[in-house]
Design an enzyme around this catalytic site. Structure first.
Site, PDB file in Angstrom:
ATOM      1  NE  ARG A 128      -3.663  -0.103   2.691  1.00  5.10           N
ATOM      2  CZ  ARG A 128      -4.911  -0.521   2.548  1.00  5.10           C
ATOM      3  NH1 ARG A 128      -5.180  -1.795   2.487  1.00  5.10           N
ATOM      4  NH2 ARG A 128      -5.905   0.335   2.480  1.00  5.10           N
ATOM      5  CE1 TYR A 160      -4.446   6.895  -3.362  1.00  2.05           C
ATOM      6  CE2 TYR A 160      -4.787   6.273  -1.077  1.00  2.05           C
ATOM      7  CZ  TYR A 160      -5.167   6.991  -2.185  1.00  2.05           C
ATOM      8  OH  TYR A 160      -6.267   7.808  -2.123  1.00  2.05           O
ATOM      9  N   GLY A 206       2.833   8.258  -1.318  1.00  3.97           N
ATOM     10  CA  GLY A 206       2.602   9.246  -2.380  1.00  3.97           C
ATOM     11  C   GLY A 206       1.779  10.417  -1.855  1.00  3.97           C
ATOM     12  CE  LYS A 207      -4.228  10.666  -2.673  1.00  2.00           C
ATOM     13  NZ  LYS A 207      -4.974  11.715  -3.373  1.00  2.00           N
ATOM     14  NE  ARG A 221     -11.080   1.266  -2.599  1.00  2.00           N
ATOM     15  CZ  ARG A 221     -10.543   2.438  -2.351  1.00  2.00           C
ATOM     16  NH1 ARG A 221     -10.541   3.375  -3.263  1.00  2.00           N
ATOM     17  NH2 ARG A 221      -9.978   2.683  -1.187  1.00  2.00           N
ATOM     18  CB  VAL A 255     -19.231   0.618  -0.229  1.00  2.00           C
ATOM     19  CG1 VAL A 255     -20.727   0.857  -0.332  1.00  2.00           C
ATOM     20  CG2 VAL A 255     -18.754   0.999   1.160  1.00  2.00           C
ATOM     21  N   GLY A 278     -12.522  -9.500   9.217  1.00  2.00           N
ATOM     22  CA  GLY A 278     -13.888  -8.973   9.172  1.00  2.00           C
ATOM     23  C   GLY A 278     -14.194  -8.045  10.338  1.00  2.00           C
TER      24      GLY A 278
HETATM   25  N1  UDP Z   1     -12.825  -5.436   2.065  1.00  2.00           N
HETATM   26  C1  UDP Z   1     -13.639  -6.557   2.204  1.00  2.00           C
HETATM   27  N2  UDP Z   1     -14.161  -7.130   1.087  1.00  2.00           N
HETATM   28  C2  UDP Z   1     -13.956  -6.628  -0.161  1.00  2.00           C
HETATM   29  C3  UDP Z   1     -13.145  -5.478  -0.305  1.00  2.00           C
HETATM   30  C4  UDP Z   1     -12.593  -4.918   0.827  1.00  2.00           C
HETATM   31  O1  UDP Z   1     -13.869  -7.047   3.323  1.00  2.00           O
HETATM   32  O2  UDP Z   1     -14.502  -7.202  -1.116  1.00  2.00           O
HETATM   33  C5  UDP Z   1     -12.271  -4.802   3.283  1.00  2.00           C
HETATM   34  C6  UDP Z   1     -10.777  -4.542   3.258  1.00  2.00           C
HETATM   35  O3  UDP Z   1     -10.084  -5.663   3.793  1.00  2.00           O
HETATM   36  C7  UDP Z   1     -10.648  -3.342   4.147  1.00  2.00           C
HETATM   37  C8  UDP Z   1     -11.987  -2.616   3.998  1.00  2.00           C
HETATM   38  O4  UDP Z   1     -12.860  -3.534   3.381  1.00  2.00           O
HETATM   39  O5  UDP Z   1     -10.501  -3.732   5.491  1.00  2.00           O
HETATM   40  C9  UDP Z   1     -11.929  -1.364   3.160  1.00  2.00           C
HETATM   41  O6  UDP Z   1     -11.296  -1.643   1.940  1.00  2.00           O
HETATM   42  P1  UDP Z   1     -11.317  -0.619   0.728  1.00  2.00           P
HETATM   43  O7  UDP Z   1     -10.374  -1.122  -0.316  1.00  2.00           O
HETATM   44  O8  UDP Z   1     -12.728  -0.355   0.316  1.00  2.00           O
HETATM   45  O9  UDP Z   1     -10.792   0.748   1.361  1.00  2.00           O
HETATM   46  P2  UDP Z   1      -9.452   1.127   2.165  1.00  2.00           P
HETATM   47  O10 UDP Z   1      -8.787  -0.140   2.629  1.00  2.00           O
HETATM   48  O11 UDP Z   1      -8.639   1.893   1.200  1.00  2.00           O
HETATM   49  O12 UDP Z   1      -9.947   1.918   3.304  1.00  2.00           O
END
Ligand code: UDP
Length: 265
Positions: free
Chosen positions: A95, A98, A101-102, A139, A141, A160
């Protein structure tokens, strides 16, 4: 005002453009290379006299407002995260490109601000969702909604119990505009402090009959994330209005249209 929105064909960018175009005094120029964005998101503005769309990659820098990210906090050891926390980021992980980078983008913004007096704004955006999100960029959602609509099991990544706090896109755009129009440089967290585990998100989603399947996670996944929005509330008079349970159905409607799966009544 003439406003340049880099990345304006993307998910949040296109909603920002919609809001800016509501003001008849604004002229909006969008520069986007369509790497993740799409012209479709701006279809209603193409040909409008106050709107211009340029296909171009920006190798230079946002000059004004930087949309940074909660990822600058990494896998945070402070909870909830306020802007004074420096973060816990692995510099060599999957990761890091990203996250770092930010972080360096924030650094450069501040260097330009200090050395050249350039006026800057930095928003740290927390997980955002809503209509026009990419259906297949992985992502959580967007995955869960698309899976639920297709009748597939929801893929919860282990364990989870990791948490995120999800902000509806119209609240996000409102926060960004307030930051841009105000006097505060930031960084300021913009996000919804309502915090959910991924299992709670899956369980509360749309159709309670959908199955949940536990799948492997990616490395360095932050275990918890929740914005402290004291600064946004006090300095910008901003707080999110849309609760997750009200925002998810709006996103579902949009996904059903795009996936051509009408709602069963
Ligand atoms: N995640 C999940 N199922 C999926 C995609 C992501 O359980 O199909 C989980 C992932 O492990 C993380 C959270 O959802 O803990 C958010 O992931 P996402 O990539 O949406 O955003 P970010 O990690 O950048 O906050």
């Amino acid at each position: 005002m003439r406003i340049l929105v880099t990345g304006g064909a993307g998910f949040i960018g296109s909603h920002l453009v919609d809001k800016l175009m509501e003001n008849e005094k604004n002229e909006v120029i969008v520069v986007d290379n369509y790497f993740t964005g799409s012209k479709d998101n701006l279809r209603k503005w193409i040909g409008h006299p106050r709107f211009e769309l340029i296909r171009h990659g920006m190798s230079s820098f946002h000059l004004i407002l930087l949309t940074s990210t909660s990822e600058v906090y990494g896998d945070p050891l402070v909870h909830p995260q306020d802007e004074s926390y420096w973060g816990n980021v692995n510099p060599i992980g999957v990761r890091s490109c990203y996250d770092e980078g930010k972080r360096v983008a924030e650094t450069l913004m501040f260097d330009y601000h200090r050395q050249h007096g350039i006026e800057i704004r930095i928003a740290r955006i927390f997980n955002t969702y809503g209509p026009r999100m990419n259906i297949d960029d992985g992502r959580v959602v967007s995955n869960f909604i698309a899976q639920a609509i297709r009748g597939e099991p929801l893929t919860v990544q282990a364990p989870g119990t990791q948490t995120r706090s999800f902000c509806y896109v119209s609240d996000m755009v409102d926060g960004l505009i307030r930051l841009m129009e105000g006097e505060n440089t930031g960084p300021i967290n913009i996000g919804n402090p309502g915090e959910f585990t991924m299992l709670e998100l899956a369980e509360n989603l749309i159709n309670p009959n959908v199955e949940i399947t536990m799948v492997e996670n990616t490395p360095d996944d932050p275990r918890q994330r929740k914005p402290d929005i004291t600064k946004a509330t006090e300095l910008l008079g901003w707080e999110p209005k849309i609760k997750l349970r009200d925002g998810l159905p709006l996103m579902e409607d949009d996904f059903r249209l795009r996936l051509a799966v009408p709602r069963k009544n």
